[in-house]
Design a protein around this motif. Structure first.
Motif, PDB file in Angstrom:
ATOM      1  N   ASP A   1      96.626 -77.521 -30.673  1.00 43.33           N
ATOM      2  CA  ASP A   1      97.841 -76.705 -30.735  1.00 43.33           C
ATOM      3  C   ASP A   1      98.453 -76.732 -32.136  1.00 43.33           C
ATOM      4  O   ASP A   1      98.913 -75.695 -32.644  1.00 43.33           O
ATOM      5  CB  ASP A   1      98.860 -77.218 -29.715  1.00 43.33           C
TER       6      ASP A   1
ATOM      7  N   HIS B   1      98.962 -71.581 -20.501  1.00 46.66           N
ATOM      8  CA  HIS B   1      97.739 -72.291 -20.899  1.00 46.66           C
ATOM      9  C   HIS B   1      97.948 -73.805 -20.848  1.00 46.66           C
ATOM     10  O   HIS B   1      97.105 -74.550 -20.331  1.00 46.66           O
ATOM     11  CB  HIS B   1      97.327 -71.840 -22.300  1.00 46.66           C
ATOM     12  N   ASP B   2      99.112 -74.251 -21.377  1.00 49.48           N
ATOM     13  CA  ASP B   2      99.393 -75.700 -21.333  1.00 49.48           C
ATOM     14  C   ASP B   2      99.555 -76.200 -19.908  1.00 49.48           C
ATOM     15  O   ASP B   2      99.108 -77.307 -19.563  1.00 49.48           O
ATOM     16  CB  ASP B   2     100.664 -76.000 -22.131  1.00 49.48           C
ATOM     17  N   THR B   3     100.204 -75.399 -19.053  1.00 49.27           N
ATOM     18  CA  THR B   3     100.405 -75.817 -17.655  1.00 49.27           C
ATOM     19  C   THR B   3      99.076 -75.936 -16.919  1.00 49.27           C
ATOM     20  O   THR B   3      98.837 -76.900 -16.180  1.00 49.27           O
ATOM     21  CB  THR B   3     101.314 -74.809 -16.938  1.00 49.27           C
TER      22      THR B   3
ATOM     23  N   GLU C   1     104.807 -66.840 -26.110  1.00 57.23           N
ATOM     24  CA  GLU C   1     105.237 -68.166 -25.639  1.00 57.23           C
ATOM     25  C   GLU C   1     104.855 -68.394 -24.185  1.00 57.23           C
ATOM     26  O   GLU C   1     104.423 -69.486 -23.787  1.00 57.23           O
ATOM     27  CB  GLU C   1     106.754 -68.292 -25.828  1.00 57.23           C
ATOM     28  N   ILE C   2     105.007 -67.342 -23.358  1.00 52.20           N
ATOM     29  CA  ILE C   2     104.648 -67.467 -21.942  1.00 52.20           C
ATOM     30  C   ILE C   2     103.165 -67.754 -21.788  1.00 52.20           C
ATOM     31  O   ILE C   2     102.745 -68.615 -21.007  1.00 52.20           O
ATOM     32  CB  ILE C   2     105.052 -66.186 -21.183  1.00 52.20           C
TER      33      ILE C   2
ATOM     34  N   HIS D   1     104.551 -65.907 -31.406  1.00 52.84           N
ATOM     35  CA  HIS D   1     105.985 -65.769 -31.097  1.00 52.84           C
ATOM     36  C   HIS D   1     106.683 -64.623 -31.842  1.00 52.84           C
ATOM     37  O   HIS D   1     107.882 -64.435 -31.640  1.00 52.84           O
ATOM     38  CB  HIS D   1     106.756 -67.066 -31.406  1.00 52.84           C
TER      39      HIS D   1
ATOM     40  N   GLU E   1     101.230 -69.199 -23.938  1.00 55.62           N
ATOM     41  CA  GLU E   1     100.956 -70.570 -24.368  1.00 55.62           C
ATOM     42  C   GLU E   1     101.394 -71.579 -23.301  1.00 55.62           C
ATOM     43  O   GLU E   1     100.699 -72.570 -23.040  1.00 55.62           O
ATOM     44  CB  GLU E   1     101.672 -70.842 -25.690  1.00 55.62           C
ATOM     45  N   ARG E   2     102.565 -71.330 -22.711  1.00 58.96           N
ATOM     46  CA  ARG E   2     103.043 -72.241 -21.656  1.00 58.96           C
ATOM     47  C   ARG E   2     102.108 -72.239 -20.445  1.00 58.96           C
ATOM     48  O   ARG E   2     101.828 -73.285 -19.858  1.00 58.96           O
ATOM     49  CB  ARG E   2     104.456 -71.848 -21.217  1.00 58.96           C
TER      50      ARG E   2
END
Length: 433
Positions: free
Chosen positions: A33, A128-130, A122-123, A72, A125-126
């Protein structure tokens, strides 16, 4: 090592390894990241430099913007139409409205750029992280379940050995055949099972000895009864038969005095036969055993041993009045005293033997004390004691063989007494009925 420390230690090491693996995965993800964020920032700087220098034409800048992959932010030139984004389902589920695309106009060098925030980046990326976190958690959760099952199965493997040993004992095998256990808990259970196996072996040996003794006693009683019937009562009946035959052959020639003499012989022989019969019946089962009949029966039993000219001085101590006793309890008391006196005469070598009975409000105590050699060694010496213990247990009591402080043996038996019945209420009930 005990089971708790082994389980906690094994689970701690394995879960620690899982946490370490999870930390490594998160560090690798964080590194990627950071690299992606630094690369996106570098691309943004390159775009701004390209726009500020003006060396490159607008198509070159647009190409840079198309391939920049910014995070972003959304940047376009005047020659590019505003980007359109569909409504995002996650924003709708969270109850958040997409921000208005308030583009800001920025002049960089000879170029005009329009910059606006891009929440969709951002959504994504979130999400993907989740997904990455949930995937890691699922792996850790599944591995934890597998490790826990493996540890529990490995730790509880001795239980199967314990179960198999109990099944061997249930089948009547004398040896539980238990292996050595490394854990203290299973070692204690194994020692308890081995102790149980020893107690079962002793109980089975005592049962076999008691059965052998009962069969031997039955055969001895039959042999004694047959001998007494043949030697004593048979001779008396033969004498009766001879006297009766003499009267039948010579009734016409005999004088009245001779007939009276023959009648006297018949009466004497019949009386002797009756006494022999009563003695045999008394040996088989005393008649009239109850509260009022137990005391004279015991006195007759002790007096009989005194009359046999043994070297033992017998004494009998009874309370002034015995409580109400059932026939089963009275018979158990009589048989215990009978067996104890027989064993004292045959095996003790004592000079004195005392039968003592003490009656309390709810318990009756019986003591048979001698000053002989005590209880014989070996299981065969305990055969009579086993029979007495079984008889006392059938009457609800307990029997213990204790050493006599003065030397010898003390048989101590306790019998519970039934609760006294209120005579007044009993008579009232009988009157009402």
């Amino acid at each position: 090592m005990d089971l708790r420390r082994r389980l906690i230690g094994t689970l701690g090491l394995l879960l620690g390894a899982l946490l370490a693996i999870t930390a490594v995965i998160q560090l690798v993800s964080l590194r990627s990241d950071i690299e992606a964020e630094v690369a996106a920032s570098a691309r943004l700087v390159n775009v701004l430099l390209a726009a500020g220098n003006g060396a490159a034409g607008a198509p070159t800048l647009e190409q840079r913007l198309a391939s920049a992959g910014l995070r972003h932010l959304s940047i376009r030139t005047a020659h590019q139409p505003p980007p359109t984004h569909a409504r995002h389902a996650l924003l709708d589920w969270l109850g958040l409205a997409a921000p208005a695309r308030a583009e800001r106009e920025i002049r960089v060098g000879g170029q005009v750029l329009y910059i606006a925030p891009n929440p969709h980046s951002e959504i994504d990326e979130r999400l993907h992280d989740t997904v990455q976190i949930w995937s890691t958690l699922c792996v850790v959760f599944g591995a934890t379940l597998l490790i826990t099952w493996w540890c529990a199965d490995r730790a509880l493997a001795p239980v199967r050995e314990l179960e198999a040993s109990l099944q061997r004992l249930a089948r009547g095998e004398p040896d539980p055949a238990l292996p050595a256990f490394a854990l203290r808990e299973f070692g204690r259970v194994a020692r308890a099972i081995e102790h149980l196996a020893g107690a079962l072996r002793d109980a089975r040996a005592a049962q076999h000895e008691l059965a052998r003794q009962l069969i031997t006693l039955q055969e001895n009683e039959r042999r004694t009864l047959a001998r007494e019937l043949h030697d004593e009562m048979g001779q008396t009946l033969t004498a009766l038969s001879v006297t009766a035959a003499h009267l039948a052959r010579n009734a016409a020639q005999l004088a009245p005095a001779a007939v009276a003499e023959c009648a006297g012989d018949l009466r004497r022989d019949l009386r002797t036969c009756g006494e022999q019969l009563r003695a045999m019946l008394r040996t088989l089962r005393p008649h009239g055993l109850h509260a009022s009949g137990l005391a004279p029966t015991l006195r007759e039993l002790v007096q009989g041993w005194r009359g046999r000219h043994t070297d033992i001085a017998f004494a009998l101590e009874l309370p002034a009045q015995l409580p109400e006793l059932g026939e089963a309890l009275a018979l158990a008391l009589y048989r215990v005293v009978q067996e104890a006196l027989t064993n004292a005469v045959r095996h003790s070598g004592a000079r004195h033997c005392t039968v003592r009975m003490i009656a309390g409000p709810s318990v009756l105590a019986l003591d048979v004390v001698d000053d002989g050699r005590g209880l014989p060694e070996g299981p065969r010496g305990h055969g009579g004691l086993l029979g007495m213990q079984e008889r006392v247990a059938m009457a609800g009591g307990t029997l213990h063989a204790l050493p006599n402080p003065g030397g010898g043996l003390r048989l101590h038996a306790l019998f519970p007494l039934p609760a006294p019945v209120d005579k007044l209420s009993t008579s009232t009930e009988e009157a009402l009925s």
